[in-house]
Design a protein around this motif. Structure first.
Motif, PDB file in Angstrom:
ATOM      1  N   THR A 168       0.847  -1.187   0.000  1.00 55.53           N
ATOM      2  CA  THR A 168       0.000   0.000   0.000  1.00 55.53           C
ATOM      3  C   THR A 168       0.885   1.241   0.000  1.00 55.53           C
ATOM      4  O   THR A 168       2.023   1.210   0.483  1.00 55.53           O
ATOM      5  CB  THR A 168      -0.912   0.062   1.240  1.00 55.53           C
ATOM      6  OG1 THR A 168      -0.090   0.052   2.406  1.00 55.53           O
ATOM      7  CG2 THR A 168      -1.866  -1.089   1.290  1.00 55.53           C
ATOM      8  N   ALA A 173      -3.234   7.386  -3.625  1.00 57.83           N
ATOM      9  CA  ALA A 173      -3.311   6.227  -2.742  1.00 57.83           C
ATOM     10  C   ALA A 173      -3.384   4.978  -3.611  1.00 57.83           C
ATOM     11  O   ALA A 173      -4.061   4.963  -4.648  1.00 57.83           O
ATOM     12  CB  ALA A 173      -4.551   6.307  -1.849  1.00 57.83           C
ATOM     13  N   SER A 174      -2.691   3.965  -3.199  1.00 55.14           N
ATOM     14  CA  SER A 174      -2.756   2.721  -3.964  1.00 55.14           C
ATOM     15  C   SER A 174      -2.660   1.532  -3.030  1.00 55.14           C
ATOM     16  O   SER A 174      -2.099   1.625  -1.932  1.00 55.14           O
ATOM     17  CB  SER A 174      -1.625   2.650  -4.997  1.00 55.14           C
ATOM     18  OG  SER A 174      -0.404   2.368  -4.368  1.00 55.14           O
ATOM     19  N   SER A 175      -3.217   0.458  -3.468  1.00 57.95           N
ATOM     20  CA  SER A 175      -3.146  -0.774  -2.700  1.00 57.95           C
ATOM     21  C   SER A 175      -3.162  -1.937  -3.668  1.00 57.95           C
ATOM     22  O   SER A 175      -3.928  -1.934  -4.635  1.00 57.95           O
ATOM     23  CB  SER A 175      -4.346  -0.855  -1.745  1.00 57.95           C
ATOM     24  OG  SER A 175      -4.063  -1.756  -0.714  1.00 57.95           O
ATOM     25  N   ALA A 180      -5.724  -1.313  -6.880  1.00 60.08           N
ATOM     26  CA  ALA A 180      -6.544  -0.145  -7.174  1.00 60.08           C
ATOM     27  C   ALA A 180      -5.776   1.107  -6.789  1.00 60.08           C
ATOM     28  O   ALA A 180      -4.999   1.103  -5.831  1.00 60.08           O
ATOM     29  CB  ALA A 180      -7.862  -0.219  -6.406  1.00 60.08           C
ATOM     30  N   ASP A 181      -5.969   2.165  -7.558  1.00 64.13           N
ATOM     31  CA  ASP A 181      -5.322   3.454  -7.294  1.00 64.13           C
ATOM     32  C   ASP A 181      -6.388   4.548  -7.221  1.00 64.13           C
ATOM     33  O   ASP A 181      -7.424   4.457  -7.892  1.00 64.13           O
ATOM     34  CB  ASP A 181      -4.368   3.853  -8.430  1.00 64.13           C
ATOM     35  CG  ASP A 181      -3.166   2.936  -8.564  1.00 64.13           C
ATOM     36  OD1 ASP A 181      -2.969   2.095  -7.669  1.00 64.13           O
ATOM     37  OD2 ASP A 181      -2.449   3.081  -9.567  1.00 64.13           O
ATOM     38  N   TYR A 182      -6.091   5.564  -6.456  1.00 63.74           N
ATOM     39  CA  TYR A 182      -6.894   6.787  -6.489  1.00 63.74           C
ATOM     40  C   TYR A 182      -5.946   7.972  -6.547  1.00 63.74           C
ATOM     41  O   TYR A 182      -4.903   7.971  -5.886  1.00 63.74           O
ATOM     42  CB  TYR A 182      -7.783   6.914  -5.240  1.00 63.74           C
ATOM     43  CG  TYR A 182      -8.320   8.318  -5.095  1.00 63.74           C
ATOM     44  CD1 TYR A 182      -9.406   8.734  -5.857  1.00 63.74           C
ATOM     45  CD2 TYR A 182      -7.702   9.246  -4.247  1.00 63.74           C
ATOM     46  CE1 TYR A 182      -9.877  10.034  -5.767  1.00 63.74           C
ATOM     47  CE2 TYR A 182      -8.172  10.544  -4.155  1.00 63.74           C
ATOM     48  CZ  TYR A 182      -9.260  10.941  -4.925  1.00 63.74           C
ATOM     49  OH  TYR A 182      -9.711  12.235  -4.863  1.00 63.74           O
ATOM     50  N   PHE A 220      -9.386   7.354 -10.865  1.00 72.21           N
ATOM     51  CA  PHE A 220      -9.593   6.035 -10.261  1.00 72.21           C
ATOM     52  C   PHE A 220      -9.039   4.969 -11.206  1.00 72.21           C
ATOM     53  O   PHE A 220      -9.095   5.132 -12.422  1.00 72.21           O
ATOM     54  CB  PHE A 220     -11.084   5.750 -10.040  1.00 72.21           C
ATOM     55  CG  PHE A 220     -11.811   6.818  -9.296  1.00 72.21           C
ATOM     56  CD1 PHE A 220     -11.860   6.806  -7.912  1.00 72.21           C
ATOM     57  CD2 PHE A 220     -12.443   7.842  -9.980  1.00 72.21           C
ATOM     58  CE1 PHE A 220     -12.529   7.808  -7.220  1.00 72.21           C
ATOM     59  CE2 PHE A 220     -13.111   8.846  -9.306  1.00 72.21           C
ATOM     60  CZ  PHE A 220     -13.160   8.834  -7.914  1.00 72.21           C
ATOM     61  N   ALA A 221      -8.537   3.917 -10.618  1.00 73.45           N
ATOM     62  CA  ALA A 221      -8.035   2.842 -11.478  1.00 73.45           C
ATOM     63  C   ALA A 221      -8.149   1.507 -10.764  1.00 73.45           C
ATOM     64  O   ALA A 221      -8.012   1.424  -9.540  1.00 73.45           O
ATOM     65  CB  ALA A 221      -6.576   3.095 -11.850  1.00 73.45           C
ATOM     66  N   GLY A 222      -8.403   0.469 -11.528  1.00 73.76           N
ATOM     67  CA  GLY A 222      -8.354  -0.895 -11.024  1.00 73.76           C
ATOM     68  C   GLY A 222      -7.586  -1.742 -12.022  1.00 73.76           C
ATOM     69  O   GLY A 222      -7.689  -1.519 -13.231  1.00 73.76           O
ATOM     70  N   VAL A 241      -8.079  -0.463 -15.896  1.00 73.79           N
ATOM     71  CA  VAL A 241      -9.089   0.541 -16.258  1.00 73.79           C
ATOM     72  C   VAL A 241      -8.773   1.819 -15.504  1.00 73.79           C
ATOM     73  O   VAL A 241      -8.609   1.799 -14.275  1.00 73.79           O
ATOM     74  CB  VAL A 241     -10.501   0.052 -15.897  1.00 73.79           C
ATOM     75  CG1 VAL A 241     -11.523   1.146 -16.182  1.00 73.79           C
ATOM     76  CG2 VAL A 241     -10.855  -1.199 -16.680  1.00 73.79           C
ATOM     77  N   ARG A 250     -12.364  11.913 -13.661  1.00 76.12           N
ATOM     78  CA  ARG A 250     -13.614  12.669 -13.619  1.00 76.12           C
ATOM     79  C   ARG A 250     -13.350  14.043 -13.021  1.00 76.12           C
ATOM     80  O   ARG A 250     -12.573  14.160 -12.068  1.00 76.12           O
ATOM     81  CB  ARG A 250     -14.666  11.942 -12.776  1.00 76.12           C
ATOM     82  CG  ARG A 250     -15.205  10.714 -13.459  1.00 76.12           C
ATOM     83  CD  ARG A 250     -16.338  10.110 -12.680  1.00 76.12           C
ATOM     84  NE  ARG A 250     -16.926   9.010 -13.427  1.00 76.12           N
ATOM     85  CZ  ARG A 250     -17.871   8.237 -12.966  1.00 76.12           C
ATOM     86  NH1 ARG A 250     -18.350   8.439 -11.747  1.00 76.12           N
ATOM     87  NH2 ARG A 250     -18.359   7.266 -13.699  1.00 76.12           N
TER      88      ARG A 250
END
Lengths: 721, 189
Positions: free
Chosen positions: A312, A354-356, A372-374, A420-422, A444, A448
């Protein structure tokens, strides 16, 4: 449009899962005698898949530059490291020295390259730039991994042409409790690095470092873009202003005991530069400069359990800058601007990332990964934004003195942009008797945002969505030969400056119809360990770029202008040998890129049939010799002829001032150092050994080119206590 | 989609229990496979091993040592499912650090052919007495401990360097072959 690749990726994933499952339990155990010990001793690379893998099986084209090579070669910036790699090209756009690659010229924004610091993206939140020049201190690096080719399926945007991963120092690199200091004084440049480390089983490990460098730059006389002439009727020549200085601070803490797995890092970068001829390529009659600052706070946590590994990261970037620009000198444009034109900016941005991710092992050395990332980027107005001409009137009428103007990014003032990403990835490990490994994955990304429409101030929303699949096959053809076949897509989303820049003479955003830049890459590669001393790595690629964003020359507005298709090969022979007490290692590389076709969505730029702005051929050589207390290095860089676009040759006076195409050139650097006792090393370094001052193309119809900096001689002293 | 991703981020961040490893150390799996590969260069392995190649992971008292031992044991257990050494199956056992006699007894009972040290360098001499008595080839990642123990797997800038204390290796009953010694750095002959 994104459905087909998605379906293909899912089908590929299912096929791979099926194949992996079919292999489980079907094969006998392998005896360790079949494993190459020297290969096992190589440390793994992580950039290709986020998973530790030996370099020869990583499904990508990767180079690793370790701390000892960084120090021995005396490289001061990431640019110098990158320019030593196969296929990379020395470029410059405005004041920034840059890295072009794979036949694609990189303009000032330099945002088709992703920079990771300790695995976390650290491109500039405003322009997406990868800071590879003096602004990014190389002294913090213990290791640099460079992936040439697309990385968006793993990392998302910006990872188009490549990914540069910088791992920062840990106490073990300095022997636990230690202080290292290095100073370098050259004929134009001086620098100082000091790094200290401490390691305590209870309190954790600490690294603290400071870096200061200053250079007088490469001041020289050359014509600008104004077309002004001297008393003889020739293009007037002006002093190109190029002074730069950088300061960086690093603090890092690595948890031990109950805090094992936790790492905190703070990096502050402060970079000030004069701006050459400035944004409009007119030589300034008053000082102008820019100061870029970035403070990054990073927290990472690693947990390993039997069934999975968790990674993370949380990162806060505050990016700020102050620009004092002299856009036009007094009396410019036939006296339209009697006092010239100035623009001053003091502004900042915040970005939270942030990522995990979870990584798990599969039989036969396979693995799976999900994550996932934000990211959130916020602009909250400027501290100062003034102009001495009206930027919102197309005629740009002069004002009497400087006046405050609207925010640089007023459409998104106080409105965060959310990303956002996954992503997921599956590596099968050894199939078909461990002869083949398959890696498949996809990601993905969604961006936004809301913005106040500059046309009517109405609040509107916008978004981008991209799916980036990848598929790679690695085959072990023989004990010493590995081949790879890879296909992947990559993208770059329009940045804040491209979408929303307002009230400025430096840029005008286009929030309405910009599409994402995309790239498809098909690549094959081979890694052949010729013998214990030699290794040959070769790759061939075809790159298809779509929708590259740039300014239309006449109106300075941003559009998706360029599509192109290119083919290239990159080949590197690396060597490492020991004869008694003498160790020698190094590389020889050659790269060739050919333009297959291009389309340009404006008649103001000519469509060409051959590569322009970067050379088709580039060759390099580097070597390091260690003999007892003596160390020596040499690097040689050579490139072929560089062509311009026809539209860069439109103005006869400018065409007379610089050649239609740039001749091939070769130059190099050498370093000699001697260790004195356990703690002191003295060295001498010469850059630009042949003093070619070779031209580096300015990619516009102007009266000048940039140039490789003249020869410089440095004396270095390093103390290790 | 964004909500789903945020939920995923939070779930991933909170989802795992205790147990950790440093991000910057060499992974235990990597060290484990090198330990097994080095054993295959020992001409005496077959005579010392019997029916299986038993690797004893010697565990010190502090938290770092326990983490090291847990990681290495798990790694070799996983490797044992996929690899053999000189056609022999691999087994792994955790052994608590003790005085020389107690440790010798433990290693001998296990028929250990190798002992991987998860102990501070200060205890290397005690461990060395036991490995020599039990004829188990000793491994360490601590450069300072190679003065007493046989094989060092020491992280260098871009690779892992094998350091061999030939005196210790011979005393532990190993005869290391020339191809290994060409790759390794012999620190004591």
């Amino acid at each position: 449009m994104t459905r087909l690749p998605a379906v293909l990726a899912v089908v590929a994933l299912l096929a791979v899962v099926h194949a992996a499952a079919a292999q489980t339990g079907a094969e006998a155990k392998t005896d360790v005698a079949d494993l190459d010990l020297e290969g096992l001793l190589d440390l793994d690379v992580t950039t290709a898949t986020r998973i530790d893998q030996p370099i020869e099986v990583a499904p990508a084209t990767i180079s690793v530059i370790t701390e000892d090579r960084l120090r021995d070669h005396g490289w001061a910036t990431l640019n110098e490291v990158l320019w030593s790699l196969p296929g990379t090209v020395r470029s410059q756009d405005y004041e920034r020295r840059l890295v072009s690659m794979r036949g694609s010229f990189q303009p000032w924004n330099h945002n088709r390259l992703l920079m990771l610091v300790d695995g976390v993206p650290m491109n500039d939140p405003e322009t997406g730039s990868a800071w590879t020049w003096e602004a990014m201190p190389l002294f913090v690096a213990r290791r640099v991994e460079v992936l040439r080719g697309p990385g968006s399926a793993t990392y998302g945007g910006n990872a188009v042409l490549g990914t540069v991963a910088v791992d920062t120092l840990v106490p073990a690199d300095l022997g636990g409790h230690h202080v290292q200091a290095r100073t370098s004084v050259g004929t134009r440049t001086a620098s100082l690095d000091v790094v200290a480390a401490a390691d305590d089983p209870a309190d954790g490990g600490f690294v603290a470092g400071v870096h200061v460098t200053t250079t007088a730059g490469d001041k020289h006389l050359v014509a600008d873009a104004s077309g002004r002439v001297d008393d003889t009727g020739q293009l007037a020549r002006f002093t190109y202003q190029d002074e730069r200085r950088a300061v960086a601070l690093l603090l890092k803490w690595i948890g031990h005991g109950r805090a094992e797995g936790l790492t905190a890092m703070a990096l502050h970068q402060d970079y000030r530069s004069e701006l050459g001829f400035g944004w409009w390529d007119w030589a300034a009659d008053q000082p102008q400069h820019a100061t870029d600052r970035q403070t990054t706070l990073q927290l990472r946590y690693v947990r390993d359990r039997g069934w999975a590994h968790l990674r993370t990261a949380l990162q806060l970037q505050r990016r700020g800058y102050s620009y004092d620009l002299r856009i036009l000198p007094a009396g410019a444009v036939d006296g339209t601007y009697p006092d010239g034109v100035d623009e001053a900016v003091r502004t900042s941005f915040d970005k939270l990332f942030a990522s995990s991710q979870l990584i798990g092992d599969l039989p036969r050395g396979g693995s799976w990964l999900v994550g996932a990332d934000y990211s959130g980027t916020l602009y909250r107005g400027d501290d100062l934004h003034t102009l001495s001409a009206n930027p919102d009137d197309p005629a740009l009428p002069p004002w009497d003195g400087s006046r405050p103007v609207g925010g640089l990014y007023s459409p998104v003032d106080g409105l965060p942009m959310h990303g956002f990403a996954g992503y997921g990835q599956l590596s099968t490990g050894g199939l078909l008797g461990r002869r083949v490994e398959v890696t498949a994955g996809g990601r993905v990304d969604v961006l936004r945002y809301r913005f106040r429409d500059p046309a009517d101030s109405v609040l509107r929303s916008g978004s981008y969505q991209r799916f980036s699949p990848r598929l790679a096959l690695v085959g072990h053809v023989a004990d010493a030969l590995t081949v790879k076949a890879m296909v992947a897509t990559a993208f770059r989303l329009p940045t804040m400056v491209e979408l929303f820049a307002s009230h400025s003479l430096t840029s005008t955003g286009n929030p309405y119809d910009l599409e994402a830049e995309t790239e498809r890459t098909y690549e094959v590669a081979a890694d052949w360990k010729v013998n214990d001393d030699l290794r040959l790595r070769t790759n061939a690629f075809e790159v298809v770029d779509d929708n590259l964003i740039d300014y239309t020359p006449s109106d300075g507005l941003l559009h998706n202008l360029f599509d192109s298709r290119r083919f290239g090969i990159e080949s590197e022979l690396s060597f490492a040998t020991r004869r008694g007490p003498v160790e020698v290692d190094g590389w020889v590389s050659y790269a060739y890129t050919r333009l297959i076709e291009e389309q340009i969505e404006t008649p103001e730029l000519s469509t060409e049939t051959r590569l322009t702005w970067v050379p088709a051929q580039v060759a390099k050589l580097g070597a390091r010799l260690v003999d007892g207390p003596w160390r020596g290095t040499i690097e040689v860089y050579g490139q072929g002829r560089t062509f311009r676009r026809q539209t860069d040759l439109a103005t006869p006076a400018f065409r007379a001032a610089r050649p239609d195409s740039l001749a091939p050139w070769v130059d190099g650097d050498v370093t000699v150092a001697r260790q004195l006792g356990d703690h002191l090393r003295l060295g001498l370094r010469v850059t630009g050994l042949l003093d070619t001052r070779a031209p580096v193309p300015a990619t516009r119809d102007v009266g000048f080119d940039y140039r490789v900096e003249p020869r410089e001689v440095f004396a270095t002293v390093a103390v290790d206590e | 989609m964004p909500r789903l991703i945020i939920s995923g981020l939070v779930a991933l961040a909170c989802g795992l229990g205790a147990g950790s490893a440093g991000a910057d150390s060499v992974p235990a799996a990597k060290l484990g496979v090198i330990v097994l590969r080095v054993l295959a260069y020992d001409h005496t392995l077959a005579s010392r091993a019997g029916a299986a190649v038993v690797v004893a992971v010697v565990e010190g008292a502090d938290d770092d040592a326990k983490t090291c031992a847990a990681d290495m044991t798990a790694a070799i257990t996983k490797l044992a499912a996929e690899l053999t050494v000189s056609k022999l199956p691999v087994k792994v056992a955790r052994v608590a650090m003790a005085d020389g006699k107690g440790l010798t007894t433990a290693l001998t009972r296990l028929h250990a052919v190798a002992a991987y040290a998860c102990v501070p360098a200060a205890q290397a001499a005690v461990l060395a007495r036991a490995t020599r008595a039990a004829q188990a080839l000793s491994f360490t990642v601590d450069h300072d401990a190679v003065a007493s123990l046989a094989i060092g797997l020491v992280r260098a800038a871009d690779k892992i360097e094998i350091q061999v204390n030939l005196v210790a290796a011979r005393a532990e009953g190993a005869q290391l072959s020339a191809p290994l010694l060409r790759i390794a750095k012999v620190v004591q002959r």
